[in-house]
Design a protein around this motif. Sequence first.
Motif, PDB file in Angstrom:
ATOM      1  N   ALA A  39      41.309  36.580  45.502  1.00 32.70           N
ATOM      2  CA  ALA A  39      40.209  36.313  46.429  1.00 32.70           C
ATOM      3  C   ALA A  39      40.485  36.837  47.836  1.00 32.70           C
ATOM      4  O   ALA A  39      39.559  37.001  48.628  1.00 32.70           O
ATOM      5  CB  ALA A  39      39.914  34.815  46.477  1.00 32.70           C
ATOM      6  N   ARG A  40      41.743  37.124  48.147  1.00 33.66           N
ATOM      7  CA  ARG A  40      42.088  37.616  49.491  1.00 33.66           C
ATOM      8  C   ARG A  40      42.011  39.142  49.594  1.00 33.66           C
ATOM      9  O   ARG A  40      42.282  39.700  50.659  1.00 33.66           O
ATOM     10  CB  ARG A  40      43.495  37.132  49.875  1.00 33.66           C
ATOM     11  N   SER A  41      41.646  39.801  48.506  1.00 35.02           N
ATOM     12  CA  SER A  41      41.594  41.272  48.494  1.00 35.02           C
ATOM     13  C   SER A  41      40.191  41.751  48.139  1.00 35.02           C
ATOM     14  O   SER A  41      39.420  41.030  47.497  1.00 35.02           O
ATOM     15  CB  SER A  41      42.596  41.827  47.472  1.00 35.02           C
ATOM     16  N   PRO A  42      39.844  42.973  48.525  1.00 33.10           N
ATOM     17  CA  PRO A  42      38.573  43.558  48.070  1.00 33.10           C
ATOM     18  C   PRO A  42      38.590  43.683  46.541  1.00 33.10           C
ATOM     19  O   PRO A  42      39.565  44.178  45.972  1.00 33.10           O
ATOM     20  CB  PRO A  42      38.539  44.925  48.746  1.00 33.10           C
ATOM     21  N   VAL A  43      37.529  43.223  45.901  1.00 32.02           N
ATOM     22  CA  VAL A  43      37.478  43.185  44.436  1.00 32.02           C
ATOM     23  C   VAL A  43      36.491  44.219  43.912  1.00 32.02           C
ATOM     24  O   VAL A  43      35.363  44.342  44.405  1.00 32.02           O
ATOM     25  CB  VAL A  43      37.089  41.779  43.935  1.00 32.02           C
ATOM     26  N   ILE A  44      36.920  44.938  42.895  1.00 32.61           N
ATOM     27  CA  ILE A  44      36.073  45.882  42.160  1.00 32.61           C
ATOM     28  C   ILE A  44      35.915  45.301  40.755  1.00 32.61           C
ATOM     29  O   ILE A  44      36.910  45.052  40.070  1.00 32.61           O
ATOM     30  CB  ILE A  44      36.737  47.266  42.083  1.00 32.61           C
ATOM     31  N   SER A  45      34.673  45.065  40.327  1.00 30.94           N
ATOM     32  CA  SER A  45      34.502  44.452  39.008  1.00 30.94           C
ATOM     33  C   SER A  45      33.069  44.630  38.517  1.00 30.94           C
ATOM     34  O   SER A  45      32.277  45.350  39.119  1.00 30.94           O
ATOM     35  CB  SER A  45      34.871  42.959  39.055  1.00 30.94           C
ATOM     36  N   TYR A  46      32.763  43.949  37.434  1.00 31.38           N
ATOM     37  CA  TYR A  46      31.459  44.056  36.792  1.00 31.38           C
ATOM     38  C   TYR A  46      30.358  43.438  37.657  1.00 31.38           C
ATOM     39  O   TYR A  46      30.573  42.450  38.355  1.00 31.38           O
ATOM     40  CB  TYR A  46      31.484  43.359  35.435  1.00 31.38           C
ATOM     41  N   GLY A  47      29.152  44.001  37.561  1.00 31.62           N
ATOM     42  CA  GLY A  47      28.014  43.504  38.304  1.00 31.62           C
ATOM     43  C   GLY A  47      27.363  42.318  37.625  1.00 31.62           C
ATOM     44  O   GLY A  47      27.659  41.985  36.471  1.00 31.62           O
ATOM     45  N   PRO A  48      26.445  41.646  38.326  1.00 29.04           N
ATOM     46  CA  PRO A  48      25.773  40.460  37.776  1.00 29.04           C
ATOM     47  C   PRO A  48      24.989  40.728  36.501  1.00 29.04           C
ATOM     48  O   PRO A  48      24.700  39.787  35.750  1.00 29.04           O
ATOM     49  CB  PRO A  48      24.833  40.032  38.918  1.00 29.04           C
ATOM     50  N   ASP A  49      24.635  41.977  36.236  1.00 30.76           N
ATOM     51  CA  ASP A  49      23.903  42.293  35.011  1.00 30.76           C
ATOM     52  C   ASP A  49      24.806  42.381  33.789  1.00 30.76           C
ATOM     53  O   ASP A  49      24.326  42.528  32.664  1.00 30.76           O
ATOM     54  CB  ASP A  49      23.146  43.614  35.174  1.00 30.76           C
ATOM     55  N   SER A  50      26.106  42.261  33.985  1.00 33.65           N
ATOM     56  CA  SER A  50      27.065  42.320  32.884  1.00 33.65           C
ATOM     57  C   SER A  50      27.362  40.936  32.347  1.00 33.65           C
ATOM     58  O   SER A  50      27.493  39.968  33.103  1.00 33.65           O
ATOM     59  CB  SER A  50      28.368  42.979  33.361  1.00 33.65           C
ATOM     60  N   GLY A  51      27.516  40.828  31.015  1.00 29.52           N
ATOM     61  CA  GLY A  51      27.896  39.547  30.429  1.00 29.52           C
ATOM     62  C   GLY A  51      29.285  39.108  30.837  1.00 29.52           C
ATOM     63  O   GLY A  51      29.593  37.919  30.842  1.00 29.52           O
ATOM     64  N   VAL A  52      30.144  40.053  31.205  1.00 31.76           N
ATOM     65  CA  VAL A  52      31.513  39.718  31.616  1.00 31.76           C
ATOM     66  C   VAL A  52      31.526  39.034  32.982  1.00 31.76           C
ATOM     67  O   VAL A  52      32.384  38.200  33.267  1.00 31.76           O
ATOM     68  CB  VAL A  52      32.385  40.989  31.647  1.00 31.76           C
ATOM     69  N   HIS A  53      30.568  39.383  33.823  1.00 31.19           N
ATOM     70  CA  HIS A  53      30.518  38.848  35.182  1.00 31.19           C
ATOM     71  C   HIS A  53      30.548  37.324  35.175  1.00 31.19           C
ATOM     72  O   HIS A  53      31.226  36.701  36.011  1.00 31.19           O
ATOM     73  CB  HIS A  53      29.260  39.343  35.887  1.00 31.19           C
ATOM     74  N   ALA A  54      29.838  36.702  34.235  1.00 29.41           N
ATOM     75  CA  ALA A  54      29.771  35.240  34.194  1.00 29.41           C
ATOM     76  C   ALA A  54      31.140  34.616  33.949  1.00 29.41           C
ATOM     77  O   ALA A  54      31.460  33.566  34.511  1.00 29.41           O
ATOM     78  CB  ALA A  54      28.786  34.794  33.109  1.00 29.41           C
ATOM     79  N   PHE A  55      31.959  35.260  33.109  1.00 32.25           N
ATOM     80  CA  PHE A  55      33.301  34.734  32.845  1.00 32.25           C
ATOM     81  C   PHE A  55      34.135  34.727  34.124  1.00 32.25           C
ATOM     82  O   PHE A  55      34.824  33.750  34.433  1.00 32.25           O
ATOM     83  CB  PHE A  55      34.006  35.590  31.792  1.00 32.25           C
ATOM     84  N   VAL A  56      34.090  35.834  34.858  1.00 35.67           N
ATOM     85  CA  VAL A  56      34.874  35.950  36.092  1.00 35.67           C
ATOM     86  C   VAL A  56      34.355  34.970  37.132  1.00 35.67           C
ATOM     87  O   VAL A  56      35.127  34.240  37.769  1.00 35.67           O
ATOM     88  CB  VAL A  56      34.815  37.395  36.621  1.00 35.67           C
ATOM     89  N   ARG A  57      33.041  34.926  37.309  1.00 31.57           N
ATOM     90  CA  ARG A  57      32.439  34.029  38.297  1.00 31.57           C
ATOM     91  C   ARG A  57      32.805  32.571  38.019  1.00 31.57           C
ATOM     92  O   ARG A  57      33.175  31.829  38.933  1.00 31.57           O
ATOM     93  CB  ARG A  57      30.916  34.191  38.273  1.00 31.57           C
ATOM     94  N   GLU A  58      32.703  32.143  36.754  1.00 34.68           N
ATOM     95  CA  GLU A  58      32.978  30.742  36.434  1.00 34.68           C
ATOM     96  C   GLU A  58      34.458  30.406  36.591  1.00 34.68           C
ATOM     97  O   GLU A  58      34.800  29.284  36.964  1.00 34.68           O
ATOM     98  CB  GLU A  58      32.491  30.427  35.024  1.00 34.68           C
ATOM     99  N   ALA A  59      35.344  31.348  36.312  1.00 37.26           N
ATOM    100  CA  ALA A  59      36.772  31.097  36.508  1.00 37.26           C
ATOM    101  C   ALA A  59      37.079  30.867  37.985  1.00 37.26           C
ATOM    102  O   ALA A  59      37.866  29.970  38.337  1.00 37.26           O
ATOM    103  CB  ALA A  59      37.587  32.270  35.972  1.00 37.26           C
ATOM    104  N   PHE A  60      36.465  31.648  38.868  1.00 35.06           N
ATOM    105  CA  PHE A  60      36.656  31.459  40.304  1.00 35.06           C
ATOM    106  C   PHE A  60      36.037  30.140  40.757  1.00 35.06           C
ATOM    107  O   PHE A  60      36.634  29.401  41.551  1.00 35.06           O
ATOM    108  CB  PHE A  60      36.045  32.626  41.085  1.00 35.06           C
TER     109      PHE A  60
END
Length: 308
Positions: A188-209
């Motif tokens: 969370a302290r670094s710039p993050v590059i990852s999947y956008g909100p339209d991706s099913g993977v995004h929800a996994f990352v968002r909920e873990a945070f």
Amino acid sequence: MELRTLEYFVAVAEERSFTRAAARCHVVQPAISQQIQALEKELGELLFDRLPRQVVLTSGGAALLPHARACLAAAAAAALEFADRSGLLGGSFALGTVGGLEGTRIPGLLGEYHRRYPRVAVSLTGASSPSLLAKVRDGAIDAAVVAGPPDGALAAVASRVLLEDRIVAVLPAGGRAANRPMTLEEVARSPVISYGPDSGVHAFVREAFAAKGLRLDIAYATNDVALQVALVAEGIGMALTSHASPVLAADPRFVVVPLEPAIRLRKVFVWRPVTRPSTPLRAFLDLWAELYDPPTHDESFAGAATGG
């Protein structure tokens, strides 16, 4: 009592609507209504209660439903058996795909499918998981590989697990040892590059945070894993991406680091759980069962995949 009439009966029973059943069977509504009325006359009792907003099975309809499904399944199995024996299976098979499937069994399955059934026209549709799920449920495509939701529930589809996966951090080489896990607080302290909100993977990352009370700020959102790691190589930030992606094969430009806690997800093959699936779809499912050990699956109309 004809198979087509039973198909119409099952469609009305499952859709609870003559209008939706007609659309599903690609006929006009009066044709459905006439066939059902003729079947009711033949059997000597009503099969549906016609309510203002829907139709529901009567006790007679409920008694007929399992027999009708069994008849349709037997007819479909016979058609597939003889199409396979003659090598003349034709038709079309529309498959939806998310990204990151090159390292899974899907390419091999499609290759063998093509060799066995060259007359089947296979079409691939690339899109995000939510979009593909909607297309499967609506009958716009036959099946899809998607990223299921974090709770694992995939309503109104049948499914087979394709691949277990996890999210990893990808950093520029030289900054961290690959065997030392990175916490989400560090990420969370670094710039993050990852999947956008339209991706099913995004929800996994968002909920873990969110479970750690952290806010997920994605500086560069893209579902293209190759682009994600290319941005890492340019020193823009770290990527949170699929560990299963072949893009992460040994590359001196970056290092792959596990996360603590782990963010786990699955790639899942889904299809619409209709009584009489298309013959090309049945052939694909049977080929899967033949070539691979029986997969973990849930075909009770409930049910995630990277890249989508």
